[in-house]
Enzyme design. Structure first.
Site, mmCIF file in Angstrom:
data_model
loop_
_atom_site.group_PDB
_atom_site.id
_atom_site.type_symbol
_atom_site.label_atom_id
_atom_site.label_comp_id
_atom_site.label_asym_id
_atom_site.label_seq_id
_atom_site.Cartn_x
_atom_site.Cartn_y
_atom_site.Cartn_z
ATOM 1 N N THR A 116 45.278 51.321 66.093
ATOM 2 C CA THR A 116 46.603 51.955 66.081
ATOM 3 C C THR A 116 46.815 52.840 64.853
ATOM 4 O OG1 THR A 116 47.476 49.953 65.061
ATOM 5 C CG2 THR A 116 47.783 50.165 67.445
ATOM 6 N N ARG A 117 46.105 52.521 63.775
ATOM 7 C CA ARG A 117 46.362 53.225 62.508
ATOM 8 C C ARG A 117 45.064 53.660 61.841
ATOM 9 N NH1 ARG A 117 50.420 49.109 61.332
ATOM 10 N NH2 ARG A 117 48.526 47.895 61.127
ATOM 11 N N CYS A 177 40.180 29.762 68.819
ATOM 12 C CA CYS A 177 39.150 29.244 67.924
ATOM 13 C C CYS A 177 39.181 27.720 67.860
ATOM 14 C CB CYS A 177 39.290 29.825 66.523
ATOM 15 S SG CYS A 177 40.926 29.610 65.798
ATOM 16 N N HIS A 183 39.411 26.118 59.683
ATOM 17 C CA HIS A 183 40.183 24.960 60.114
ATOM 18 C C HIS A 183 39.303 23.720 59.953
ATOM 19 C CE1 HIS A 183 43.024 27.695 61.988
ATOM 20 N NE2 HIS A 183 42.130 28.160 62.828
#
Lengths: 337, 337, 337, 337
Positions: free
Chosen positions: C35-36, C141, C220
């Protein structure tokens, strides 16, 4: 009769200012506002404070949550001589017209721009500038910290030039402001706003600053370099600060090596909330090379401006002419001495 | 006449126990020991406590630092009825022979093994076991936290089985214990010691535990799963805790979503040092599926055992027969109620 | 001829999937969207990828920044057989109508709901369910991590019941997601979504989960409790995982004690970007009591789903019937074996 | 024939230097030492390196762990032309007599003192000083970082004076060095050693430094203030660095705002292990006021000295006379260009 004070925004700063104001014999809190019925709103009631909804539309939420309010900000404005605005940075300026319209004096915090009031305040450096003023800004925690140690140096030795790099805490302990968890982030807009901000209370000071945000919540830490107008010893510098208000010398040799230990000291001192309202300067970190002084100082961002707000009220309400007398009254009442 | 208490080790736990004991009408602190002339030693003097050097060889260091001591641990032992050992984990057992030889009762903290005293203590669960005993161990912060919420469940509903996973804080705020800055570390020795430790005060409880260390300083956080002996509603569970001492229900909806905000609440409550001596349980995090209960609780590792030490003294010194009466006296005196 | 794949969203997951797809002999990346004009867009070009503006209105920004694009998402859709949507969680569902309209197959990530596609995917557990499907979701994930270790247990021993508590990383290393810097935050909505999410690929599994967010960026860490249908030894459990794909046994005795060291191992293994796409299980942390198994596993949230996306493409495009064969091809091509 | 190099200590620096040396056409690694049979030892073998026990008494541990070694450090010393000592800071000096006795040249890292070798090295600033020398010290990561950006400034504009404040990472990602988890810690010994250390390679430079340790693992971040001998524009400064080796300009506008994002860039660049061996300078953070230059730079402490070690070998072994030619060869071989 006590001066009647209201607090708009009972958050990190607001709750501390409310506490400190209520401990002064010449001031009293009439009420505090809150936008939401959170645990902090309950805390205000537990403290015996009267609670006001910030806006009419908030009032219902409080009612639904079973929390009693005494009206809205408008009602509060009719009952006070002065409002201390403790809303988030940049929000205060939206409220100023309301305070003005109600004919109530107002104090803003460092998150607002100097232009909002035209007067920026530090109790030591320019107490008199707020004298009788309708509206004053108390400078930010970092600026307050710099002024507390720089002003005594300027008085005692004269300052040629200052450079400070600020290692900023990423967020307050109970806050989530979006700081990176494991990264350092420089303030790329140079010079940072801190230098110009110091000049709002110490006019003409030649000061440049850089800043880096770090993933810590406790305190800001400044590395300060001061070119003094004369050669001095480290001892003379420490003496200048020892007689200055709200500066506390700490020592690595006595086990205070980091900001975690500085805050532990604050708890050991029995300070309310474990706050350290004074600026901590490390004794062993003071170093003079020729006439250049290097030192480290730590700033408790949640609390150092609190006593400044109290003094600012006294100056604006013409309660005490002498700044050192006001500082002493404030500090004695809240246990800083 | 008040019971005379000494503290060996004026650190994280020691200074809090000293404070709490001195606020009880039937107890008084005669002196505290320290090994080094640090800022914490100065804090003890500032608090009006009498300071003793832990060992003869430390005495000189205090003298050199200009800090007045009233003698050494040996001298202190001659002046007290009971010593509360707050030395680092595993160190206490080296001191026990000294306490015994001096004919002084002794309390140890959870860093020591159960075998050292043969009696492990929690005020709610087994107050009577310490009655008149010469030597007792107050269980650790995590064990205290588990017992505070499990015991009421066992009393009200009966417990079949417990599993708890503990997310442990890496170090205390003013400490550097070598926790990794940005990593999680599991306790690989399974089962962790926490389960067996709970059984030292709740005999026969079927409990298994796992633990992970996280880079945070504020609190431990437990995920607890309890298979109850009967089906209950979440409301009944919350009621069981509401009437239990030293358990505090907090609410995410009221803005208390993480341990930073739990500790902010403790400050708002005006608690000394900003400590939360009660166990925080999240209201919205209580969930019952059939007869299995899930809940989260947060433990302030620096302070939750402090009132337990006070109650333990009362039981050992036969000052109060009823445990709930002792708990109430303790808590009222230190502002927990 | 290779299957033509497009990536919508060249961020944390997108850039990894692009890399992995391009290393497969039967697949190729035709283009990626952004997008950028950020440094990640420049990285895509440096990698030799063709860049597309996500929307027409973004195209101009790229032009102004001097970054060449090959058109917009619409153009890309006309050139591919399948799109892998790697937009932020919850955003993907807004794009699905575009993919459908263009007659292009689509894969979504775990941030979307199961209902979006009706098929949730794990290469080991339910590869066949995606066979020829127009639209599939690769699970998150954490879910991927749980399935990778639970499925082999179910196959080998049968599972009665699972409980897992997840200590979640607060944000990715280059991200600022608003995690608290020094606090633990429980997921108060119970059961957390992880249990039901596992059931989207392992139907009927009895699993409950709790979760706590910690201030770390690396991985995690799960504490898992499994009631197996039969008594097994720790050795048998480790053997079941040894022969399972994308599970890696690590050892505290060999110096891998925390997630920092797990990620160091990934670097030592020469893994691209230092990623660990396999699930790390601690050998010494595996413990069986009767028929209950306890274990710790660490999940690299940035990369573990990457090879699953590759296998999912193969199943959807009917390129390989056997899931283990696809897994082997994928893993060999990206250096996991 | 290639120069034969050994590495004493296959840890954070050692494994990177081994990797980089082995990618040079004129150098080869003959063997590396390790004290313990950890996962890093296994990694060395997986890399195809020959492993040596650091001491005779360690050899047995390797044998017991089933890890093959090719002898001990003594054996290795007999097979190399030069040893790169990558043992922990301060340990290297204990090994120097062994290297000397074996008639083997030696390179030490920045954790040793300048006096150990009398020659401190940076490839850009003083490559020639190491020419043919028997023993040289490569300066530390922070010093290397300062020299990389200061030397080009001195060459182009002349330097009057430098002040730098260093925000140091508390520990490496896989390390536990005892940094406080949530505190900032100033280096109280002033001036810190960094200034004098820069002068070991840039003689006579007027530089002062202060340092603060922060709880982050990724990079150091420097705030640098340089009084130049002439007025320059920001553009000229950026140009001076663009043509300097191992300096990389990064941009906040392109999304690289913190050290997490700098390291993400390194991964996007495909750098081995995700390392950034060049110094990152923020484009938007470069500011000139009169002739004073302010800038921020980030230093990847694990890797920036790695290519310097390679160049140092070339100078000591008289393999390449021109420093820029050596730098280019090194950097091309390891993918820095």
């Amino acid at each position: 009769m006590k001066v009647k004070v209201g607090i708009n925004g009972y958050g990190t700063i607001g709750k501390r200012v409310a506490w400190a104001v209520n401990r002064q014999e010449d001031l009293e809190i009439v009420g505090v506002t809150k936008t939401r019925p959170s645990y902090e709103a309950s805390s205000a009631l537990r403290e015996g404070l009267q609670l006001y909804a910030a806006h009419q539309e908030d009032a219902e939420n409080f009612q639904n949550a079973g929390i009693t309010t005494n009206g809205t900000l408008d009602d509060l404005l009719g009952r006070v001589d002065l409002m201390v605005d403790c809303t988030p940075g940049g929000v205060g300026e939206r409220y100023k017209p309301l305070y003005d319209k109600a004919g109530v004096k107002s104090i803003f915090q460092g998150g607002e721009g100097h232009e909002l009031t035209g007067i920026s305040f530090n109790a030591l450096a320019n107490y008199h500038e707020a004298w009788g003023a309708p509206s004053v800004r108390v400078v930010s925690c970092n600026t307050t910290g710099l002024v507390r140690t720089l002003f005594p140096l300027q008085q005692s030795f004269g300052i040629q030039k200052v450079f400070a790099s600020l290692v900023r805490r990423g967020a307050d302990p109970a806050d989530k402001k979006g700081a990176a968890l494991n990264a350092l982030e420089p303030s790329l807009k140079l010079p940072t706003h801190h230098g110009p901000d110091v000049r709002t209370v110490m006019q003409g000071l030649d000061i440049q600053t850089m800043a880096v945000m770090a993933p810590t919540t406790l305190m800001h830490l400044h590395c300060v370099v001061v070119e003094l107008k004369e050669k001095v010893s480290e001892k003379e510098v420490l003496e200048a600060w020892s007689s200055a208000p709200r500066v506390r010398i700490v020592s690595g040799k006595e086990g205070i090596k980091n900001t975690g230990q500085v805050m532990e000291l604050a708890k050991d001192l029995g300070r309310p909330r474990g706050d350290l309202m004074d600026i901590a300067v490390w004794k062993e970190g003071v170093r003079v090379v020729d006439s250049t002084l290097y030192y480290y100082q730590a700033i408790h961002q949640e609390s150092d401006v609190v006593p400044e707000n109290v003094d600012c009220i006294r100056s604006m309400m013409k309660l005490e002419k002498d700044n050192l007398a006001s500082i002493e009254r404030t500090d004695l009442a809240i246990g800083l001495r």
